[in-house]
Design a protein around this motif. Structure first.
Motif, PDB file in Angstrom:
ATOM      1  N   THR A   1       0.742  -1.214   0.040  1.00  0.00           N
ATOM      2  CA  THR A   1       0.331   0.234  -0.088  1.00  0.00           C
ATOM      3  C   THR A   1       0.865   1.075  -0.109  1.00  0.00           C
ATOM      4  N   GLY A   2       0.518   2.285  -0.453  1.00  0.00           N
ATOM      5  CA  GLY A   2       1.100   3.666  -0.296  1.00  0.00           C
ATOM      6  C   GLY A   2       1.200   4.103   1.024  1.00  0.00           C
ATOM      7  N   LEU A   3       2.142   5.203   1.269  1.00  0.00           N
ATOM      8  CA  LEU A   3       2.358   5.985   2.270  1.00  0.00           C
ATOM      9  C   LEU A   3       1.031   6.495   2.949  1.00  0.00           C
ATOM     10  N   CYS A   4       0.283   6.734   2.027  1.00  0.00           N
ATOM     11  CA  CYS A   4      -1.049   7.568   2.455  1.00  0.00           C
ATOM     12  C   CYS A   4      -2.015   7.043   2.201  1.00  0.00           C
TER      13      CYS A   4
ATOM     14  N   CYS B   1      -6.918   4.759   4.574  1.00  0.00           N
ATOM     15  CA  CYS B   1      -8.173   4.571   4.240  1.00  0.00           C
ATOM     16  C   CYS B   1      -8.373   3.303   4.275  1.00  0.00           C
ATOM     17  N   ASP B   2      -7.370   2.028   4.120  1.00  0.00           N
ATOM     18  CA  ASP B   2      -7.636   0.908   4.094  1.00  0.00           C
ATOM     19  C   ASP B   2      -7.752   0.031   5.533  1.00  0.00           C
ATOM     20  N   ASP B   3      -7.250   0.933   6.556  1.00  0.00           N
ATOM     21  CA  ASP B   3      -7.505   0.233   7.637  1.00  0.00           C
ATOM     22  C   ASP B   3      -7.561   1.658   8.861  1.00  0.00           C
TER      23      ASP B   3
ATOM     24  N   CYS C   1      -5.482   3.439  11.819  1.00  0.00           N
ATOM     25  CA  CYS C   1      -4.947   4.880  11.718  1.00  0.00           C
ATOM     26  C   CYS C   1      -5.467   5.750  12.597  1.00  0.00           C
ATOM     27  N   CYS C   2      -6.376   5.516  13.250  1.00  0.00           N
ATOM     28  CA  CYS C   2      -7.025   6.265  14.843  1.00  0.00           C
ATOM     29  C   CYS C   2      -6.336   5.934  15.936  1.00  0.00           C
ATOM     30  N   ILE C   3      -5.772   4.773  15.839  1.00  0.00           N
ATOM     31  CA  ILE C   3      -5.007   4.388  17.223  1.00  0.00           C
ATOM     32  C   ILE C   3      -3.389   4.766  17.113  1.00  0.00           C
ATOM     33  N   THR C   4      -2.990   4.831  15.823  1.00  0.00           N
ATOM     34  CA  THR C   4      -1.630   5.383  15.555  1.00  0.00           C
ATOM     35  C   THR C   4      -1.668   6.877  15.615  1.00  0.00           C
ATOM     36  N   CYS C   5      -2.789   7.793  15.194  1.00  0.00           N
ATOM     37  CA  CYS C   5      -2.750   9.041  15.507  1.00  0.00           C
ATOM     38  C   CYS C   5      -2.693   9.363  16.932  1.00  0.00           C
ATOM     39  N   TRP C   6      -3.398   8.657  17.810  1.00  0.00           N
ATOM     40  CA  TRP C   6      -3.572   9.026  19.317  1.00  0.00           C
ATOM     41  C   TRP C   6      -2.512   8.503  20.152  1.00  0.00           C
TER      42      TRP C   6
ATOM     43  N   GLN D   1       1.763   2.366   7.481  1.00  0.00           N
ATOM     44  CA  GLN D   1       2.089   1.676   6.271  1.00  0.00           C
ATOM     45  C   GLN D   1       2.753   0.294   6.517  1.00  0.00           C
ATOM     46  N   GLU D   2       3.714   0.267   7.503  1.00  0.00           N
ATOM     47  CA  GLU D   2       4.350  -0.822   8.017  1.00  0.00           C
ATOM     48  C   GLU D   2       3.316  -1.721   8.478  1.00  0.00           C
ATOM     49  N   TYR D   3       2.491  -1.254   9.324  1.00  0.00           N
ATOM     50  CA  TYR D   3       1.391  -2.120   9.994  1.00  0.00           C
ATOM     51  C   TYR D   3       0.605  -2.953   8.951  1.00  0.00           C
ATOM     52  N   ARG D   4       0.183  -2.036   7.756  1.00  0.00           N
ATOM     53  CA  ARG D   4      -0.497  -2.687   6.895  1.00  0.00           C
ATOM     54  C   ARG D   4       0.360  -3.672   5.911  1.00  0.00           C
ATOM     55  N   GLU D   5       1.655  -3.453   5.769  1.00  0.00           N
ATOM     56  CA  GLU D   5       2.518  -4.113   5.070  1.00  0.00           C
ATOM     57  C   GLU D   5       2.752  -5.795   5.713  1.00  0.00           C
ATOM     58  N   LEU D   6       2.767  -5.600   7.125  1.00  0.00           N
ATOM     59  CA  LEU D   6       2.994  -6.890   7.796  1.00  0.00           C
ATOM     60  C   LEU D   6       1.566  -7.775   7.837  1.00  0.00           C
TER      61      LEU D   6
END
Length: 178
Positions: A46-49, A52-54, A58-63, A138-143
């Motif tokens: 997936t791309g860096l941005c 929207c896939d997860d 994304c919310c957990i990573t932001c907070w 991105q790393e999370y989605r890749e794994l």
């Protein structure tokens, strides 16, 4: 050299003295050449941005990026460090010196090496310094794309796969070959 007495018998030539080791690669007569193949780099799934896939991650990573980082670090380290320890170190660096991106960029580099991923869109430290949350997502989605359930950790992933051993990166031909 010895001349064969019988035409049906082959006498191999006597071994030659090996050349003096100089550090300069040479081709010895009769030896196959060893060509080191360059390791083919693959693109990220997936791309860096591509947050929207997860959206949940994304919310957990932001907070609370230390949670996502801890999960990534446990998988990348193949269980040698726990999610809690890695996340705590990340949080400590974030709260004390505010330079947690330096720590996380090393894990991105290690992950890229394990899975032969390209260094895109730019080098690892720059990605983490400019867009830490996106890089972690991105790393999370890749794994996850590589088949890991990020919520259960390394050990449970290995038990679910029916192995007691590490998941190795793809076998790429290269290096020394017999």
């Amino acid at each position: 050299m010895y001349e064969p007495k019988d035409n049906n018998i082959y006498y191999p030539p006597l071994p030659q003295e090996p050349p003096v080791t100089t550090g300069i690669p040479i081709q010895m007569a009769g030896m196959p050449s060893l060509q080191v193949q360059s390791q083919q780099k693959v693109s990220w799934s997936t791309g860096l941005c591509g947050c929207c896939d997860d959206v949940g991650n994304c919310c957990i990573t932001c907070w609370c990026p230390c949670i996502t980082f801890g999960q990534i670090a446990e998988i990348v380290d193949r269980g040698s460090t726990s999610c809690g320890v890695s996340g705590a170190i990340y949080l400590l660096l974030m709260l004390t010196i505010g330079c947690n991106c330096v720590y996380s960029c090393f894990y991105r580099k290690k992950m890229r090496s394990q899975y032969s991923l390209s260094s895109s869109p730019c080098n690892d430290c720059l990605v983490h310094c400019c867009c830490e949350s996106c890089a972690l997502c991105q790393e999370y989605r890749e794994l996850k794309q590589h088949g890991f359930d990020m919520n259960i950790g390394w050990q449970a992933n290995m038990e679910n796969r029916g192995q007691g051993q590490a998941v190795l990166p793809p076998n790429v031909q290269g290096g020394m070959i017999r």
